[in-house]
Design a protein around this motif. Structure first.
Motif, PDB file in Angstrom:
ATOM      1  N   MET A   1      -6.157  -4.107  -3.929  1.00  0.00           N
ATOM      2  CA  MET A   1      -7.538  -3.723  -4.392  1.00  0.00           C
ATOM      3  C   MET A   1      -8.035  -2.716  -3.557  1.00  0.00           C
ATOM      4  N   LYS A   2      -8.808  -2.710  -2.433  1.00  0.00           N
ATOM      5  CA  LYS A   2      -9.431  -1.623  -1.786  1.00  0.00           C
ATOM      6  C   LYS A   2      -9.115  -1.606  -0.350  1.00  0.00           C
ATOM      7  N   LEU A   3      -8.798  -0.290   0.080  1.00  0.00           N
ATOM      8  CA  LEU A   3      -7.982  -0.028   1.167  1.00  0.00           C
ATOM      9  C   LEU A   3      -9.093   0.903   1.854  1.00  0.00           C
ATOM     10  N   GLU A   4      -9.598   0.285   3.123  1.00  0.00           N
ATOM     11  CA  GLU A   4     -10.558   1.095   3.905  1.00  0.00           C
ATOM     12  C   GLU A   4      -9.850   1.615   5.079  1.00  0.00           C
ATOM     13  N   ILE A   5     -10.098   2.649   5.726  1.00  0.00           N
ATOM     14  CA  ILE A   5      -9.438   3.336   6.987  1.00  0.00           C
ATOM     15  C   ILE A   5     -10.227   3.657   7.839  1.00  0.00           C
ATOM     16  N   VAL A   6     -10.332   3.080   8.990  1.00  0.00           N
ATOM     17  CA  VAL A   6     -11.056   3.506  10.107  1.00  0.00           C
ATOM     18  C   VAL A   6     -10.629   5.015  10.753  1.00  0.00           C
ATOM     19  N   ASP A   7     -11.388   5.776  10.718  1.00  0.00           N
ATOM     20  CA  ASP A   7     -11.234   7.314  11.129  1.00  0.00           C
ATOM     21  C   ASP A   7     -11.321   7.345  12.740  1.00  0.00           C
ATOM     22  N   SER A   8     -10.992   8.710  13.272  1.00  0.00           N
ATOM     23  CA  SER A   8     -11.127   8.901  14.729  1.00  0.00           C
ATOM     24  C   SER A   8     -12.472   8.809  15.347  1.00  0.00           C
ATOM     25  N   ASN A   9     -13.594   8.785  14.302  1.00  0.00           N
ATOM     26  CA  ASN A   9     -14.896   8.566  14.799  1.00  0.00           C
ATOM     27  C   ASN A   9     -15.353   6.941  14.701  1.00  0.00           C
ATOM     28  N   TYR A  10     -14.385   6.079  14.480  1.00  0.00           N
ATOM     29  CA  TYR A  10     -14.500   4.714  14.192  1.00  0.00           C
ATOM     30  C   TYR A  10     -15.437   4.403  13.040  1.00  0.00           C
ATOM     31  N   LYS A  11     -15.560   5.388  11.984  1.00  0.00           N
ATOM     32  CA  LYS A  11     -16.404   5.220  10.869  1.00  0.00           C
ATOM     33  C   LYS A  11     -15.255   4.724   9.650  1.00  0.00           C
ATOM     34  N   ILE A  12     -16.036   4.010   8.766  1.00  0.00           N
ATOM     35  CA  ILE A  12     -14.862   3.501   7.856  1.00  0.00           C
ATOM     36  C   ILE A  12     -14.971   4.440   6.551  1.00  0.00           C
ATOM     37  N   GLN A  13     -13.833   4.812   6.266  1.00  0.00           N
ATOM     38  CA  GLN A  13     -13.400   5.790   5.102  1.00  0.00           C
ATOM     39  C   GLN A  13     -12.605   5.202   4.134  1.00  0.00           C
ATOM     40  N   GLU A  14     -13.003   5.596   2.780  1.00  0.00           N
ATOM     41  CA  GLU A  14     -12.428   5.049   1.601  1.00  0.00           C
ATOM     42  C   GLU A  14     -11.017   5.818   1.672  1.00  0.00           C
ATOM     43  N   SER A  15     -10.215   5.268   1.020  1.00  0.00           N
ATOM     44  CA  SER A  15      -8.655   5.725   1.181  1.00  0.00           C
ATOM     45  C   SER A  15      -8.480   7.034   0.170  1.00  0.00           C
ATOM     46  N   ASP A  16      -9.407   7.264  -0.710  1.00  0.00           N
ATOM     47  CA  ASP A  16      -9.482   8.458  -1.658  1.00  0.00           C
ATOM     48  C   ASP A  16      -9.675   9.879  -0.789  1.00  0.00           C
ATOM     49  N   LYS A  17     -10.089   9.529   0.396  1.00  0.00           N
ATOM     50  CA  LYS A  17     -10.290  10.789   1.282  1.00  0.00           C
ATOM     51  C   LYS A  17      -8.969  11.340   1.852  1.00  0.00           C
ATOM     52  N   TYR A  18      -7.780  10.511   1.734  1.00  0.00           N
ATOM     53  CA  TYR A  18      -6.672  10.825   2.279  1.00  0.00           C
ATOM     54  C   TYR A  18      -5.601  10.932   1.260  1.00  0.00           C
ATOM     55  N   LYS A  19      -4.555  11.675   1.461  1.00  0.00           N
ATOM     56  CA  LYS A  19      -3.339  11.884   0.611  1.00  0.00           C
ATOM     57  C   LYS A  19      -2.798  10.777   0.563  1.00  0.00           C
ATOM     58  N   LEU A  20      -2.227  10.175  -0.808  1.00  0.00           N
ATOM     59  CA  LEU A  20      -1.430   9.049  -0.974  1.00  0.00           C
ATOM     60  C   LEU A  20      -0.321   9.461  -1.535  1.00  0.00           C
ATOM     61  N   GLU A  21       0.822   8.888  -0.733  1.00  0.00           N
ATOM     62  CA  GLU A  21       2.359   9.170  -1.003  1.00  0.00           C
ATOM     63  C   GLU A  21       2.711   7.806  -1.618  1.00  0.00           C
ATOM     64  N   LYS A  22       3.297   8.016  -2.851  1.00  0.00           N
ATOM     65  CA  LYS A  22       3.846   6.754  -3.542  1.00  0.00           C
ATOM     66  C   LYS A  22       5.322   6.918  -3.463  1.00  0.00           C
ATOM     67  N   LEU A  23       5.865   5.618  -3.072  1.00  0.00           N
ATOM     68  CA  LEU A  23       7.282   5.431  -2.770  1.00  0.00           C
ATOM     69  C   LEU A  23       7.787   4.195  -3.639  1.00  0.00           C
ATOM     70  N   LEU A  24       8.846   4.424  -4.305  1.00  0.00           N
ATOM     71  CA  LEU A  24       9.459   3.837  -5.210  1.00  0.00           C
ATOM     72  C   LEU A  24      10.851   3.679  -5.228  1.00  0.00           C
ATOM     73  N   ASP A  25      11.604   2.856  -4.671  1.00  0.00           N
ATOM     74  CA  ASP A  25      13.085   2.959  -4.442  1.00  0.00           C
ATOM     75  C   ASP A  25      14.057   2.399  -5.669  1.00  0.00           C
ATOM     76  N   SER A  26      13.400   1.480  -6.435  1.00  0.00           N
ATOM     77  CA  SER A  26      14.341   1.205  -7.468  1.00  0.00           C
ATOM     78  C   SER A  26      13.356   0.945  -8.973  1.00  0.00           C
ATOM     79  N   ALA A  27      13.208   2.112  -9.641  1.00  0.00           N
ATOM     80  CA  ALA A  27      12.578   1.800 -11.007  1.00  0.00           C
ATOM     81  C   ALA A  27      13.098   0.923 -11.902  1.00  0.00           C
TER      82      ALA A  27
END
Length: 204
Positions: A152-178
């Protein structure tokens, strides 16, 4: 045959990585049955590490829980700003989170101060006969975001200990067996949906 739902953090370099992760798994060898259980795992300096409390380094603090292995936990991982220790918490939506315990920072060579990667999703491992288990709820993602397992919602604590939404970071998708599983971008508060029925010759 193993089945995981995980939240992992790690530090990565050319000759190794120092992760810990927590989530839910079906692992008859570890838990003695085929039910879904919460778990924690760490791998630190010099290759040391283990599941749950099979070694003494994970320090419990929560009076409600005497061990990992409960089947109804919503888990959060966070580095404490003052001590540098990595805490595992059970998330409560209406009250304060229950602080389950922590891994001391001294256990880790690569994530002692920060992490390079956060991973979330599902993992399976085939049985000796080559049959891969279902992932998530056993359904591949469709246009209906509620049809399959979802993050659902992924929140990330940055180096300043502030909560950031995941859309501020590059998301790499991995799927090993389609063939046996799927992965699909979500809508609204759903980050992505994933999973599938498993089966023969999935390759994982």
């Amino acid at each position: 045959m193993l089945k995981f739902g995980i939240l992992e953090i790690a530090g990565v370099r050319s000759h190794g990585q120092g992760p810990y992760h927590a989530g839910w798994m079906i692992n008859p060898k570890l838990f003695g049955d085929g039910r879904t259980w919460s778990y924690g795992f760490w791998k630190g300096a010099n290759g040391a590490g283990c599941y749950n409390t099979r070694c003494p380094e994970f320090l419990f603090k929560c009076q409600k829980l005497n061990s990992l292995g409960h089947n109804l936990l919503t888990l959060k991982e966070k580095r404490d700003k003052n001590s540098g220790n990595w805490w595992l918490s059970d998330v409560n939506l209406t009250t304060e989170d229950d602080q389950i315990g922590y891994w001391p920072k001294e256990l880790f060579d690569l994530i002692r101060n920060s992490v390079d990667m956060i991973g979330v999703g599902g993992i399976v491992q085939a049985s000796p006969s080559g049959v891969s288990p279902p992932m998530g709820n056993g359904h591949k993602p469709t246009e209906d975001v509620n049809a399959a397992a979802r993050v659902m919602k992924l929140e990330i604590v940055d180096s300043n200990y502030k909560i950031q939404e995941s859309d501020k970071y590059k998301l790499e998708k991995l799927l090993d067996s389609a063939k046996c599983y799927g992965l699909k971008d979500g809508k609204g508060i759903v980050l992505f949906s994933y999973g599938g029925p498993g089966g023969h010759s999935c390759g994982i």
